[in-house]
Design a protein around this motif. Structure first.
Motif, PDB file in Angstrom:
ATOM      1  N   LEU A  62       0.812  -1.259  -0.124  1.00 26.25           N
ATOM      2  CA  LEU A  62       0.046  -0.078   0.069  1.00 26.25           C
ATOM      3  C   LEU A  62       1.033   1.266  -0.148  1.00 26.25           C
ATOM      4  O   LEU A  62       0.593   2.353  -0.895  1.00 26.25           O
ATOM      5  CB  LEU A  62      -0.808  -0.050   1.051  1.00 26.25           C
ATOM      6  CG  LEU A  62      -1.856  -1.125   1.152  1.00 26.25           C
ATOM      7  CD1 LEU A  62      -2.801  -1.298   2.616  1.00 26.25           C
ATOM      8  CD2 LEU A  62      -3.105  -1.073   0.065  1.00 26.25           C
ATOM      9  N   VAL A  63       2.085   1.244   0.668  1.00 25.82           N
ATOM     10  CA  VAL A  63       2.972   2.282   0.649  1.00 25.82           C
ATOM     11  C   VAL A  63       3.405   2.636  -0.607  1.00 25.82           C
ATOM     12  O   VAL A  63       3.577   3.775  -1.211  1.00 25.82           O
ATOM     13  CB  VAL A  63       4.106   2.122   1.850  1.00 25.82           C
ATOM     14  CG1 VAL A  63       5.080   3.282   1.641  1.00 25.82           C
ATOM     15  CG2 VAL A  63       3.422   2.240   3.019  1.00 25.82           C
ATOM     16  N   ALA A  64       3.856   1.584  -1.309  1.00 25.60           N
ATOM     17  CA  ALA A  64       4.617   1.486  -2.589  1.00 25.60           C
ATOM     18  C   ALA A  64       3.461   2.171  -3.785  1.00 25.60           C
ATOM     19  O   ALA A  64       3.821   2.620  -4.612  1.00 25.60           O
ATOM     20  CB  ALA A  64       5.079   0.187  -3.027  1.00 25.60           C
ATOM     21  N   GLU A  65       2.182   1.782  -3.337  1.00 22.52           N
ATOM     22  CA  GLU A  65       1.181   2.201  -4.208  1.00 22.52           C
ATOM     23  C   GLU A  65       0.796   3.555  -4.059  1.00 22.52           C
ATOM     24  O   GLU A  65      -0.213   4.292  -4.632  1.00 22.52           O
ATOM     25  CB  GLU A  65      -0.031   1.455  -4.331  1.00 22.52           C
ATOM     26  CG  GLU A  65       0.243  -0.226  -4.763  1.00 22.52           C
ATOM     27  CD  GLU A  65      -1.093  -0.945  -4.610  1.00 22.52           C
ATOM     28  OE1 GLU A  65      -2.004  -0.487  -4.412  1.00 22.52           O
ATOM     29  OE2 GLU A  65      -0.412  -2.144  -4.562  1.00 22.52           O
ATOM     30  N   GLY A  66       1.326   4.181  -2.993  1.00 22.40           N
ATOM     31  CA  GLY A  66       0.822   5.591  -2.515  1.00 22.40           C
ATOM     32  C   GLY A  66      -0.435   5.655  -1.792  1.00 22.40           C
ATOM     33  O   GLY A  66      -0.986   6.667  -1.688  1.00 22.40           O
ATOM     34  N   LEU A  67      -1.002   4.638  -1.583  1.00 22.86           N
ATOM     35  CA  LEU A  67      -2.370   4.687  -0.753  1.00 22.86           C
ATOM     36  C   LEU A  67      -2.156   4.768   0.608  1.00 22.86           C
ATOM     37  O   LEU A  67      -3.145   5.175   1.353  1.00 22.86           O
ATOM     38  CB  LEU A  67      -3.189   3.396  -0.996  1.00 22.86           C
ATOM     39  CG  LEU A  67      -3.665   3.023  -2.406  1.00 22.86           C
ATOM     40  CD1 LEU A  67      -4.313   1.552  -2.645  1.00 22.86           C
ATOM     41  CD2 LEU A  67      -4.530   4.099  -2.993  1.00 22.86           C
ATOM     42  N   VAL A  68      -0.878   4.656   1.162  1.00 32.70           N
ATOM     43  CA  VAL A  68      -0.763   4.673   2.742  1.00 32.70           C
ATOM     44  C   VAL A  68       0.477   5.543   2.976  1.00 32.70           C
ATOM     45  O   VAL A  68       1.625   5.129   2.009  1.00 32.70           O
ATOM     46  CB  VAL A  68      -0.680   3.187   3.273  1.00 32.70           C
ATOM     47  CG1 VAL A  68      -0.104   3.463   4.901  1.00 32.70           C
ATOM     48  CG2 VAL A  68      -2.119   2.555   3.367  1.00 32.70           C
ATOM     49  N   GLU A  69       0.634   6.299   3.900  1.00 27.47           N
ATOM     50  CA  GLU A  69       1.986   7.090   4.117  1.00 27.47           C
ATOM     51  C   GLU A  69       2.256   7.081   5.620  1.00 27.47           C
ATOM     52  O   GLU A  69       1.262   6.852   6.497  1.00 27.47           O
ATOM     53  CB  GLU A  69       1.696   8.377   3.799  1.00 27.47           C
ATOM     54  CG  GLU A  69       0.743   9.096   4.262  1.00 27.47           C
ATOM     55  CD  GLU A  69       0.413  10.586   3.562  1.00 27.47           C
ATOM     56  OE1 GLU A  69       0.986  10.898   2.685  1.00 27.47           O
ATOM     57  OE2 GLU A  69      -0.067  11.367   4.136  1.00 27.47           O
ATOM     58  N   GLU A  70       3.445   7.441   5.856  1.00 28.08           N
ATOM     59  CA  GLU A  70       3.679   7.530   7.298  1.00 28.08           C
ATOM     60  C   GLU A  70       3.189   8.710   8.007  1.00 28.08           C
ATOM     61  O   GLU A  70       3.060   9.802   7.344  1.00 28.08           O
ATOM     62  CB  GLU A  70       5.191   7.550   7.575  1.00 28.08           C
ATOM     63  CG  GLU A  70       5.898   6.155   7.030  1.00 28.08           C
ATOM     64  CD  GLU A  70       7.580   6.092   7.304  1.00 28.08           C
ATOM     65  OE1 GLU A  70       7.783   7.173   7.775  1.00 28.08           O
ATOM     66  OE2 GLU A  70       8.054   4.968   7.124  1.00 28.08           O
ATOM     67  N   ALA A  71       3.025   8.642   9.373  1.00 30.58           N
ATOM     68  CA  ALA A  71       2.177   9.834  10.011  1.00 30.58           C
ATOM     69  C   ALA A  71       2.691  10.189  11.216  1.00 30.58           C
ATOM     70  O   ALA A  71       2.187  10.135  12.345  1.00 30.58           O
ATOM     71  CB  ALA A  71       0.636   9.772   9.912  1.00 30.58           C
ATOM     72  N   GLY A  72       4.216  10.100  11.211  1.00 35.03           N
ATOM     73  CA  GLY A  72       4.869  10.351  12.622  1.00 35.03           C
ATOM     74  C   GLY A  72       5.069   9.058  13.222  1.00 35.03           C
ATOM     75  O   GLY A  72       5.007   7.983  12.795  1.00 35.03           O
ATOM     76  N   SER A  73       5.168   9.002  14.679  1.00 38.92           N
ATOM     77  CA  SER A  73       5.632   7.729  15.645  1.00 38.92           C
ATOM     78  C   SER A  73       5.128   8.034  16.901  1.00 38.92           C
ATOM     79  O   SER A  73       4.759   9.171  17.164  1.00 38.92           O
ATOM     80  CB  SER A  73       7.080   7.584  15.503  1.00 38.92           C
ATOM     81  OG  SER A  73       7.847   8.778  16.085  1.00 38.92           O
ATOM     82  N   VAL A  74       5.052   7.216  17.414  1.00 39.91           N
ATOM     83  CA  VAL A  74       4.719   6.861  19.019  1.00 39.91           C
ATOM     84  C   VAL A  74       5.699   6.228  19.777  1.00 39.91           C
ATOM     85  O   VAL A  74       6.328   5.430  19.321  1.00 39.91           O
ATOM     86  CB  VAL A  74       3.509   6.367  19.316  1.00 39.91           C
ATOM     87  CG1 VAL A  74       2.202   7.380  18.884  1.00 39.91           C
ATOM     88  CG2 VAL A  74       3.227   5.082  18.804  1.00 39.91           C
ATOM     89  N   ASP A  75       6.006   6.525  21.138  1.00 38.18           N
ATOM     90  CA  ASP A  75       6.912   5.738  21.998  1.00 38.18           C
ATOM     91  C   ASP A  75       6.602   4.464  22.041  1.00 38.18           C
ATOM     92  O   ASP A  75       5.205   4.334  22.305  1.00 38.18           O
ATOM     93  CB  ASP A  75       7.358   6.199  23.072  1.00 38.18           C
ATOM     94  CG  ASP A  75       7.911   7.512  23.058  1.00 38.18           C
ATOM     95  OD1 ASP A  75       8.674   7.867  22.082  1.00 38.18           O
ATOM     96  OD2 ASP A  75       7.622   8.492  23.890  1.00 38.18           O
ATOM     97  N   SER A  76       7.323   3.246  22.134  1.00 40.52           N
ATOM     98  CA  SER A  76       6.917   1.948  22.404  1.00 40.52           C
ATOM     99  C   SER A  76       7.569   1.536  23.925  1.00 40.52           C
ATOM    100  O   SER A  76       8.144   2.411  24.438  1.00 40.52           O
ATOM    101  CB  SER A  76       7.383   0.936  21.411  1.00 40.52           C
ATOM    102  OG  SER A  76       8.792   1.271  21.253  1.00 40.52           O
ATOM    103  N   ALA A  77       7.010   0.642  24.343  1.00 31.72           N
ATOM    104  CA  ALA A  77       7.654   0.178  25.653  1.00 31.72           C
ATOM    105  C   ALA A  77       9.081  -0.721  25.679  1.00 31.72           C
ATOM    106  O   ALA A  77       8.996  -1.576  25.439  1.00 31.72           O
ATOM    107  CB  ALA A  77       6.616  -1.098  26.329  1.00 31.72           C
TER     108      ALA A  77
END
Length: 245
Positions: free
Chosen positions: A53-68
């Motif tokens: 989906l990212v390669a097709e341009g349908l999905v993109e990154e939108a920041g990040s959140v901390d993990s445990a």
């Protein structure tokens, strides 16, 4: 290749893509880690689908959140610019046409009045309504600078009962609107002939109360509810009942 249950690998791939896109659309942004339990897919399946989906341009990154204790988790969302949609509402006093990106952010709007002083039948003259939709579609595309080829579809809510002959048969959707004087109006065919859009752009026509009910369940007061009732009062009464199967 066909699986024992009759589903092909292509069917499974499409179902996995739909599950990921649906969760991102309604609940995003989400991380790959969160998408697993939300969709019921394995981490490997989620990674493969997201990569496509990212390669097709349908999905993109939108920041990040901390993990445990680990690296921050990248959030994903549906890419707003990956598609455009038009919504049309044929109301009692006007025809409204709106252009949206894929996250339903409004990009442009056009309205054409339906003369409330005119006689009931004339007020909903089929040719007038079709002309308003044609002009409105052209206006919103021009205002936003969006090419018609970028459209994923045009959704239209109308008063009355909408018949879909043979689910895609010749002629398309037919509207029976007692309160507006429409008797078996082949609206989809008329729009296809009048509106200057590529042949591959679909028209999705349905009863206005039904479309409003679905919108409320997805984005409005009914979101998260197991069932809801939406009622519209005007020159007639329309209602939609939505419930879990």
């Amino acid at each position: 290749m066909t699986r024992p249950n009759g589903r092909t690998v292509r069917d499974l791939r499409r179902e996995n893509r739909t599950a990921v896109l649906r969760r991102l659309y309604f609940d995003g942004p989400m991380s790959r880690f969160s998408l697993g339990p939300a969709t019921g897919l394995s981490s490997g399946s989620v990674s493969n689908v997201v990569a496509e989906l990212v390669a097709e341009g349908l999905v993109e990154e939108a920041g990040s959140v901390d993990s445990a204790g680990g690296r921050p988790r990248i959030l994903l969302r549906v890419a707003p610019a990956s598609g455009r949609m038009i919504g049309v509402d044929v109301g009692e006093t006007r025809v409204r046409v709106e252009l949206f990106d894929l996250t339903l952010t409004e990009l442009a709007r056009a309205e054409r009045p339906l003369d409330p002083a005119a006689a009931e039948g004339e007020r909903y003259d089929v040719g007038v309504v079709v002309g308003h939709i044609r002009e409105g579609v052209a206006e919103v595309l021009r205002t936003a600078g969006v090419p018609a080829e970028a459209l994923l579809g045009v959704g239209i809510g109308v008063p009355g009962i909408v018949e879909h002959p043979g689910d895609g048969g010749e002629g398309g959707a037919v509207v029976h609107g007692q309160t507006i004087g429409w008797d078996a109006v082949p609206l989809e065919r008329l729009l296809r002939e009048a509106v200057d859009l590529p042949a591959g752009v679909p028209f999705r026509i349905d009863n206005g109360a039904k479309t409003l009910g679905q919108a409320e369940m997805w984005f409005g007061a009914g979101r998260g509810a197991a069932s809801a009732v939406v009622v519209l009062f005007g020159s007639g009464v329309g209602a939609c009942v939505t419930s879990d199967p």
